[in-house]
Design a protein around this motif. Structure first.
Motif, PDB file in Angstrom:
ATOM      1  N   GLU A 120       0.728  -1.451   0.005  1.00 17.84           N
ATOM      2  CA  GLU A 120       0.239   0.004   0.466  1.00 17.84           C
ATOM      3  C   GLU A 120       1.127   1.426   0.392  1.00 17.84           C
ATOM      4  O   GLU A 120       1.691   1.357   0.832  1.00 17.84           O
ATOM      5  N   LYS A 122       1.469   5.182   0.881  1.00 19.20           N
ATOM      6  CA  LYS A 122       0.972   5.682   2.105  1.00 19.20           C
ATOM      7  C   LYS A 122       0.460   7.150   1.386  1.00 19.20           C
ATOM      8  O   LYS A 122       1.571   7.945   0.401  1.00 19.20           O
ATOM      9  N   ILE A 123      -0.867   7.188   1.586  1.00 12.40           N
ATOM     10  CA  ILE A 123      -1.884   8.360   1.636  1.00 12.40           C
ATOM     11  C   ILE A 123      -1.854   9.778   2.181  1.00 12.40           C
ATOM     12  O   ILE A 123      -2.363   9.287   3.333  1.00 12.40           O
ATOM     13  N   PHE A 146      -6.281   2.663   7.116  1.00 14.82           N
ATOM     14  CA  PHE A 146      -7.550   2.031   6.496  1.00 14.82           C
ATOM     15  C   PHE A 146      -7.425   0.589   6.507  1.00 14.82           C
ATOM     16  O   PHE A 146      -6.733   0.010   7.087  1.00 14.82           O
ATOM     17  N   VAL A 152     -12.393   0.019  -1.095  1.00 14.42           N
ATOM     18  CA  VAL A 152     -11.488   0.978  -2.253  1.00 14.42           C
ATOM     19  C   VAL A 152     -12.190   1.022  -3.978  1.00 14.42           C
ATOM     20  O   VAL A 152     -12.806  -0.152  -3.422  1.00 14.42           O
ATOM     21  N   THR A 161      -7.225   3.201  -6.348  1.00 10.63           N
ATOM     22  CA  THR A 161      -7.611   4.302  -5.027  1.00 10.63           C
ATOM     23  C   THR A 161      -8.755   4.373  -4.091  1.00 10.63           C
ATOM     24  O   THR A 161      -9.132   3.284  -3.914  1.00 10.63           O
ATOM     25  N   ALA A 162      -8.417   5.316  -3.067  1.00  2.82           N
ATOM     26  CA  ALA A 162      -9.150   5.454  -1.411  1.00  2.82           C
ATOM     27  C   ALA A 162     -10.207   5.991  -2.301  1.00  2.82           C
ATOM     28  O   ALA A 162     -11.806   6.066  -0.982  1.00  2.82           O
ATOM     29  N   LYS A 169      -5.886  10.090  -4.329  1.00 10.82           N
ATOM     30  CA  LYS A 169      -5.563   8.949  -3.154  1.00 10.82           C
ATOM     31  C   LYS A 169      -5.461   7.281  -3.943  1.00 10.82           C
ATOM     32  O   LYS A 169      -6.193   6.720  -3.850  1.00 10.82           O
ATOM     33  N   LEU A 171      -4.069   4.344  -3.800  1.00 10.72           N
ATOM     34  CA  LEU A 171      -3.464   2.895  -2.628  1.00 10.72           C
ATOM     35  C   LEU A 171      -2.686   1.815  -3.212  1.00 10.72           C
ATOM     36  O   LEU A 171      -1.222   1.823  -2.551  1.00 10.72           O
TER      37      LEU A 171
END
Length: 211
Positions: A120, A122-123, A146, A152, A161-162, A169, A171
């Motif tokens: 994953e 980091k967002i 998350f 997602v 993406t989230a 975003k 992921l």
């Protein structure tokens, strides 16, 4: 405009007669739609075949830049759309450009984390109503967390993406053949063809509405 009217009415015999008498296959209405466009819109497969046999351009488009195949899809005429697609594949003409259709599908993150190569990103996002962080003049940020139950989205290019917006975003973006295979076999992910989205006429007629 007699040919256009015959096609709209689905009159195969008159259409054939008019073509035999030299009717112009490029005559158009005020929207730039020609005989093949109307045959596709009305779902007249026999007329579509007749027009193509007599030299109609399979890529002819009106002011809206939609080809007959695109028009047939929009009208839900699957058989005509399928036939026109095959005709396009056998024709060397240039198909008018169309915007890419975006697609994504939602999953619980737990399902995606089963992939052996899952890593994953980091967002970080700007904190709501945050002040600038001391010393660097930049707004404070927070790292999104998350859980397995987080929703997602896998997009048409297999990035995750989230939220539903492609490219925001992100992921997961390590798109490899192994990841694509996992999406297809384990998750059942597939970008649907436009033909897959057409509701059959029998299904339409049997649909009921409950309150």
């Amino acid at each position: 405009m007699e040919l256009l009217e015959a096609i709209k009415a689905g009159n195969v015999e008159l259409t054939q007669e008019l073509i035999g008498r030299g009717a112009d296959l490029n005559q158009s209405d005020k929207n730039g739609w020609r005989p093949l466009n109307w045959a596709a819109a009305k779902g007249r497969l026999e007329i579509v075949h007749l027009l193509l046999k007599n030299g109609a351009d399979v890529y002819v488009a009106g002011h809206d830049q939609r080809t007959p195949a695109m028009i047939a899809l929009a009208a839900g005429n699957a058989d005509v759309a399928r036939f026109l697609r095959k005709a396009e594949s056998q024709n060397a003409g240039e198909k008018p450009g169309q915007p890419e259709r975006k697609y994504c599908k939602a999953y619980h993150l737990a399902e995606l984390r089963k992939f052996n190569g899952w890593l994953e990103n980091k967002i970080e996002v700007k904190e709501k109503n945050s002040q600038q962080a001391p010393g660097n003049g930049q707004p404070k940020t927070e790292t999104l967390a998350f859980s397995d139950q987080s929703i997602v989205f896998i997009h048409q290019d297999y990035a995750v993406t989230a939220d539903i917006w492609h490219g925001e975003k992100v992921l997961f973006d390590q798109v490899t053949p192994a990841w694509k295979e996992f999406c297809a076999t384990t998750l059942g992910f597939k970008v649907p063809d436009d033909l897959d989205l057409i509701v059959p006429a029998t299904a339409k007629s049997s649909t009921t509405v409950t309150q």
